[in-house]
Design an enzyme around this catalytic site. Sequence first.
Site, PDB file in Angstrom:
ATOM      1  N   ASP A   1     -59.881   5.529 -20.696  1.00 57.67           N
ATOM      2  CA  ASP A   1     -60.911   5.482 -21.599  1.00 57.67           C
ATOM      3  C   ASP A   1     -60.161   6.287 -23.022  1.00 57.67           C
ATOM      4  O   ASP A   1     -59.275   6.905 -22.757  1.00 57.67           O
ATOM      5  CB  ASP A   1     -62.190   5.979 -21.517  1.00 57.67           C
TER       6      ASP A   1
ATOM      7  N   ASP B   1     -62.179   7.976 -26.395  1.00 59.40           N
ATOM      8  CA  ASP B   1     -62.673   9.225 -26.581  1.00 59.40           C
ATOM      9  C   ASP B   1     -63.113  10.153 -25.436  1.00 59.40           C
ATOM     10  O   ASP B   1     -63.826   9.722 -24.738  1.00 59.40           O
ATOM     11  CB  ASP B   1     -64.110   8.887 -27.382  1.00 59.40           C
TER      12      ASP B   1
ATOM     13  N   ASP C   1     -64.337   9.734 -19.073  1.00 60.65           N
ATOM     14  CA  ASP C   1     -65.299  10.836 -19.046  1.00 60.65           C
ATOM     15  C   ASP C   1     -66.723  10.666 -19.305  1.00 60.65           C
ATOM     16  O   ASP C   1     -67.626  11.433 -19.475  1.00 60.65           O
ATOM     17  CB  ASP C   1     -64.902  11.834 -20.443  1.00 60.65           C
TER      18      ASP C   1
END
Length: 223
Positions: free
Chosen positions: A9, A11, A168
Amino acid sequence: MKLRAVLFDMDGTLLDTAPDFIAICQAMLQARQLPAVDPQWVRDVISGGARAMVSATFALSPEAEEFEALRLEFLERYLEGCAVHTRPFDGMEQLLADLDHARLPWGVVTNKPLRFAEPIMQRLGLAERSKVLVCPDHVARAKPDPEMLELACRQLGLPPESVLFVGDDLRDIEAGLAAGTRTAAVSFGYIHPHDNPSHWGADVVVSSPHELRRVLDHALCGC
């Protein structure tokens, strides 16, 4: 099955993009002669996107009459300044260098639209190294739907079970599990204070890129 690729991922996992988001929020407040926002308020809601960050910055409901204009201004400012302060998390650049050295392909699967994700990858010198970049623009359904990860695996020419997806957010892990990849949740990303990555069902939870490197070493050697 041997690990053959790693997908990240963007960000809060591969990159610390928060400084640019925070700078834009503060600039919008300053332009209106309003007091600065606590930067942590912005960090806590980054996973919710522009709507969540604008809402936190201006203490404003998305249903408010002036909200949409603020959201569009935020996006316009971000398009101009999306890679000013953004950097890989501490230890992540070394991890990527190690992956490159080991000839283990890696890529990015992000819910960030292509018009932002692509220039960020280019300006940080990651675009030519990443084997795939999959954004919502490329699919009908973004994460937590598995479509983005399924597309990335097809582009890599690899079965999902040989790929590790690192994220995250719960949506990342749900997408990975649904697509059949291995999954790693990072606790150093933009985790809401009331959330807990240990509850997401990932194969492993790591607290730093250094710890992720140890997980990769373990997977690569078949230990």
